[in-house]
Each structure stands twice: as structure tokens, then as C-alpha cells.
Motif scaffolding. Sequence first.
Motif, PDB file in Angstrom:
ATOM      1  N   ARG A 162       6.005 -54.088  65.239  1.00  0.00           N
ATOM      2  CA  ARG A 162       5.009 -53.040  64.856  1.00  0.00           C
ATOM      3  C   ARG A 162       3.649 -53.208  65.266  1.00  0.00           C
ATOM      4  NH1 ARG A 162       5.860 -54.414  58.415  1.00  0.00           N
ATOM      5  NH2 ARG A 162       8.309 -54.067  58.106  1.00  0.00           N
ATOM      6  N   VAL A 163       3.090 -52.288  65.012  1.00  0.00           N
ATOM      7  CA  VAL A 163       1.508 -52.389  65.400  1.00  0.00           C
ATOM      8  C   VAL A 163       0.755 -52.443  63.979  1.00  0.00           C
ATOM      9  CG1 VAL A 163      -0.465 -50.997  66.153  1.00  0.00           C
ATOM     10  CG2 VAL A 163       1.556 -50.686  67.190  1.00  0.00           C
ATOM     11  N   ILE A 164       0.059 -53.641  63.784  1.00  0.00           N
ATOM     12  CA  ILE A 164      -0.573 -53.766  62.687  1.00  0.00           C
ATOM     13  C   ILE A 164      -1.957 -54.031  62.796  1.00  0.00           C
ATOM     14  CG2 ILE A 164       1.560 -55.289  62.068  1.00  0.00           C
ATOM     15  CD1 ILE A 164       0.242 -57.732  62.615  1.00  0.00           C
ATOM     16  N   PRO A 165      -2.765 -54.027  61.628  1.00  0.00           N
ATOM     17  CA  PRO A 165      -4.418 -54.140  61.857  1.00  0.00           C
ATOM     18  C   PRO A 165      -4.731 -55.659  62.039  1.00  0.00           C
ATOM     19  CG  PRO A 165      -3.659 -52.934  59.682  1.00  0.00           C
ATOM     20  CD  PRO A 165      -2.463 -53.469  60.460  1.00  0.00           C
ATOM     21  N   LEU A 166      -5.570 -55.427  62.950  1.00  0.00           N
ATOM     22  CA  LEU A 166      -5.996 -56.795  63.176  1.00  0.00           C
ATOM     23  C   LEU A 166      -6.920 -57.625  61.969  1.00  0.00           C
ATOM     24  CD1 LEU A 166      -7.349 -56.900  66.797  1.00  0.00           C
ATOM     25  CD2 LEU A 166      -5.981 -58.577  65.811  1.00  0.00           C
ATOM     26  N   ASP A 167      -7.636 -56.617  61.340  1.00  0.00           N
ATOM     27  CA  ASP A 167      -8.292 -57.383  60.037  1.00  0.00           C
ATOM     28  C   ASP A 167      -7.285 -57.892  58.915  1.00  0.00           C
ATOM     29  OD1 ASP A 167     -10.716 -56.982  60.805  1.00  0.00           O
ATOM     30  OD2 ASP A 167     -10.932 -54.936  59.891  1.00  0.00           O
ATOM     31  N   SER A 168      -6.183 -57.656  58.945  1.00  0.00           N
ATOM     32  CA  SER A 168      -4.931 -58.006  57.753  1.00  0.00           C
ATOM     33  C   SER A 168      -4.376 -59.525  58.440  1.00  0.00           C
ATOM     34  CB  SER A 168      -4.065 -57.173  57.728  1.00  0.00           C
ATOM     35  OG  SER A 168      -3.176 -56.709  58.854  1.00  0.00           O
ATOM     36  N   ILE A 169      -4.739 -59.756  59.635  1.00  0.00           N
ATOM     37  CA  ILE A 169      -4.391 -61.093  59.897  1.00  0.00           C
ATOM     38  C   ILE A 169      -5.414 -62.074  59.386  1.00  0.00           C
ATOM     39  CG2 ILE A 169      -3.801 -62.768  61.783  1.00  0.00           C
ATOM     40  CD1 ILE A 169      -3.185 -60.229  63.522  1.00  0.00           C
ATOM     41  N   VAL A 170      -4.765 -62.983  58.591  1.00  0.00           N
ATOM     42  CA  VAL A 170      -5.946 -63.869  57.839  1.00  0.00           C
ATOM     43  C   VAL A 170      -5.596 -65.421  57.870  1.00  0.00           C
ATOM     44  CG1 VAL A 170      -6.073 -62.207  55.981  1.00  0.00           C
ATOM     45  CG2 VAL A 170      -4.411 -64.062  55.746  1.00  0.00           C
TER      46      VAL A 170
ATOM     47  N   GLY B 276       0.435 -66.513  69.262  1.00  0.00           N
ATOM     48  CA  GLY B 276      -0.357 -65.394  69.842  1.00  0.00           C
ATOM     49  C   GLY B 276      -1.772 -65.588  69.213  1.00  0.00           C
ATOM     50  N   HIS B 277      -2.242 -66.814  68.869  1.00  0.00           N
ATOM     51  CA  HIS B 277      -3.434 -67.093  68.188  1.00  0.00           C
ATOM     52  C   HIS B 277      -4.611 -66.420  69.302  1.00  0.00           C
ATOM     53  CE1 HIS B 277      -0.846 -69.744  66.004  1.00  0.00           C
ATOM     54  NE2 HIS B 277      -1.853 -69.814  65.000  1.00  0.00           N
ATOM     55  N   HIS B 278      -4.554 -66.915  70.475  1.00  0.00           N
ATOM     56  CA  HIS B 278      -5.513 -66.435  71.504  1.00  0.00           C
ATOM     57  C   HIS B 278      -5.496 -65.110  71.732  1.00  0.00           C
ATOM     58  CE1 HIS B 278      -4.953 -70.824  72.138  1.00  0.00           C
ATOM     59  NE2 HIS B 278      -6.220 -70.835  72.643  1.00  0.00           N
ATOM     60  N   ARG B 279      -4.458 -64.562  71.703  1.00  0.00           N
ATOM     61  CA  ARG B 279      -4.233 -62.966  71.868  1.00  0.00           C
ATOM     62  C   ARG B 279      -5.159 -62.185  70.699  1.00  0.00           C
ATOM     63  NH1 ARG B 279       2.005 -62.812  72.756  1.00  0.00           N
ATOM     64  NH2 ARG B 279       1.698 -65.175  72.369  1.00  0.00           N
ATOM     65  N   VAL B 280      -4.829 -62.718  69.612  1.00  0.00           N
ATOM     66  CA  VAL B 280      -5.700 -62.137  68.199  1.00  0.00           C
ATOM     67  C   VAL B 280      -6.991 -62.652  68.595  1.00  0.00           C
ATOM     68  CG1 VAL B 280      -5.909 -62.488  65.849  1.00  0.00           C
ATOM     69  CG2 VAL B 280      -3.651 -62.656  66.798  1.00  0.00           C
ATOM     70  N   SER B 281      -7.615 -63.606  68.809  1.00  0.00           N
ATOM     71  CA  SER B 281      -8.737 -64.084  68.830  1.00  0.00           C
ATOM     72  C   SER B 281      -9.566 -63.192  69.985  1.00  0.00           C
ATOM     73  CB  SER B 281      -9.109 -65.311  69.555  1.00  0.00           C
ATOM     74  OG  SER B 281     -10.295 -65.883  69.742  1.00  0.00           O
ATOM     75  N   VAL B 282      -8.892 -62.924  71.259  1.00  0.00           N
ATOM     76  CA  VAL B 282      -9.549 -62.065  72.359  1.00  0.00           C
ATOM     77  C   VAL B 282      -9.625 -60.731  71.767  1.00  0.00           C
ATOM     78  CG1 VAL B 282      -9.099 -61.056  74.598  1.00  0.00           C
ATOM     79  CG2 VAL B 282      -8.921 -63.544  74.198  1.00  0.00           C
ATOM     80  N   ALA B 283      -8.696 -60.236  71.167  1.00  0.00           N
ATOM     81  CA  ALA B 283      -8.716 -58.856  70.773  1.00  0.00           C
ATOM     82  C   ALA B 283      -9.744 -58.777  69.817  1.00  0.00           C
ATOM     83  CB  ALA B 283      -7.092 -58.292  69.901  1.00  0.00           C
ATOM     84  N   ARG B 284      -9.869 -59.553  68.608  1.00  0.00           N
ATOM     85  CA  ARG B 284     -11.006 -59.168  67.841  1.00  0.00           C
ATOM     86  C   ARG B 284     -12.380 -59.224  68.623  1.00  0.00           C
ATOM     87  NH1 ARG B 284      -9.716 -60.614  61.475  1.00  0.00           N
ATOM     88  NH2 ARG B 284     -11.761 -59.540  61.755  1.00  0.00           N
ATOM     89  N   SER B 285     -12.561 -60.225  69.603  1.00  0.00           N
ATOM     90  CA  SER B 285     -13.488 -60.391  70.242  1.00  0.00           C
ATOM     91  C   SER B 285     -14.083 -59.041  71.035  1.00  0.00           C
ATOM     92  CB  SER B 285     -13.527 -61.565  71.312  1.00  0.00           C
ATOM     93  OG  SER B 285     -14.849 -61.554  72.093  1.00  0.00           O
ATOM     94  N   LEU B 286     -13.148 -58.480  71.298  1.00  0.00           N
ATOM     95  CA  LEU B 286     -13.278 -56.992  72.190  1.00  0.00           C
ATOM     96  C   LEU B 286     -13.351 -55.946  71.278  1.00  0.00           C
ATOM     97  CD1 LEU B 286     -10.730 -57.964  75.385  1.00  0.00           C
ATOM     98  CD2 LEU B 286     -13.463 -58.364  75.263  1.00  0.00           C
ATOM     99  N   GLY B 287     -13.086 -56.116  70.209  1.00  0.00           N
ATOM    100  CA  GLY B 287     -13.482 -54.993  69.015  1.00  0.00           C
ATOM    101  C   GLY B 287     -12.236 -54.028  68.884  1.00  0.00           C
TER     102      GLY B 287
END
Length: 295
Positions: free
Chosen positions: A66-74, A128-139
Motif C-alpha cells: 500500500r501507499v501509506i502516510p509517512l506521518d502515521s509511522i510512529v 526500511g528505517h533509513h528510507r523512512v528517515s530520508v523520505a521525511r527529510s526530503l518532505g
Amino acid sequence: MGAVVGDSGSPRVDAESDFMRARRHQVLSALAARLRNDHDDVAQSMSFDDVVEALGRRGEHYAGTRVIPLDSIVGSVDKVRDFDRRFRPTSTRSRERWERLARASRTGEVIPPIEVYQVGDQYYVRDGHHRVSVARSLGVKLIEARVTVVDTFLRPVGVEQRSDLELKHWRRLMLERVPFTGEARAAVAVDDPFDYGYLAETVEAWATRTMHAEGAYMDKATMASRWYAEEFKPVVDMIEEAGVRGPDERPAAAYLRVAGERYRLIREHEWNAEVLEAVRKRRRKAQPPRPSDRS
């Protein structure tokens, strides 16, 4: 991905800047939280194992990609100390890997989906922690994920920070001892975690006295339904009518408090108007006089 935050035209330079910006924000956020005397769990990533242990795990099933919102990853399964609540790195330990992924994202390389557990409407990173971190950093707002849904004994609501888990843990233990359902399950909510233990003991003691008086066995489901109908509801109605429930006090908390005062006053388990009047007088004596009473 196209032009993103801080796009200078050099993916390598931009990736380095991305990492330093993420680290700077994490350090400043941690410092601000400390100055505000915030609890550590407000900023710390949530632990999947702690959440599921508190709620009680019933099972799981794979729900697909699925495509999920990054803000919902806690939170995380195993890296709660490596990233904060917003998935900013808490050290430079994995800087090289982080920057490599940032360069790949900036140059449009295909990034594989992350893997997450879903608990309610929140997600916990399995891989995929680093993928989440990078994606959030890039907006970035959305991310592709392989989702495994975890079913829990308690509804996964009201879990915003680690301190919420203690209340969930004790509520789960109480409901395992006394299996309330429906209206009763919703009514026996309290704010003090330890009140759940007292509540379970109160119900079991009531059932023991009732079985002794009736000379008949009562299973757990019957115990829960009868206590709610025969003891809790009538007593809460009496408490409301007598006006001895605090303005912000939950009905179950009021029941426990008044039941405790009743026993201290008369050493009995009976309920009547005289008992409530004694409790009300005791409550008035314990309260300081209002300003208007002193004049």
C-alpha cells in the motif's frame, strides 16, 4: 524524484546537507524538549513490541503493498534508539548508508517498499528505517509499504506515547480476569493504571460472596455481566443521585473510591442511603472551605 529540498544540482552535496540538516533538527528538538521538561517518550520512537505486549496480540495477516502516510509511522520493531519520533537519526553511526539512500532518492532511482506492521491507524517499521528517515527529510508525504496488520485484544486507540502503554497493560490484565463486554466494557474505564487491579479484585470478591450466598458456581462471563448489572450500575446511580462524584471523575473511579470509603466507615458491603450520606459528610469535611465560606 525531481527537485526537492535544498536542490543544488549535486546529489552528493545535497545528500550530505540533508543528513546534517536532519541531525541538527533532531539535536535541537531534543534540547527543546529537555528545556520544557518533556518526558523522553514524547520524542522517542515507539516500540512495536511494547505496544503489542500492552494491547495483547491476537494474530496478524498480510495486507499487501500500500501507499501509506509517512506521518502515521510512529515507531520501530528494533531501532527505537537510532531514530526519534519523526525518524530523524539520533547519531552519525549510519551516516554513509543514509546519504547513499538520499542520493538515490534525489536521482530518481527506484526505492523498494519498506516493510511495516500496522496496529490500528499507526505503523511500525520492520525494515526500511533509513528510507523512512530520508523520505521525511526530503518532505515526502507518502511511501510505499508492505503491510502486515496486527490484531490486538484491546482496541489500538489512545496510544500516543510510551507512558500510555502502562494504562493499556493494566486494562488488558483486568479484562482478562473479568471479561466485560459491550456497554460494561466501555463503562469500566479509569485513568489510574492501578485502579484496574483494584477493580478486578472488587469484582472477584463480589462474585465470591455471591456464590457463597447462593451456593452456586459462577463462570467469568456471568460474573462480569452480573456484577455490572447488579452492583455497578445501581451503585453508580446512587452515587450520582447523592452528588458524591467529582466533576471530572469517571464513574468507575467514583465507584472504587466510594466503595472503599463505605467499607472504612461501616466495615460492611451493604449499599443504602445512610451509607451515601456518611460518605458525603466525610467528603465535605475533607474539602477545604471555599473563599466565600471564609467571609
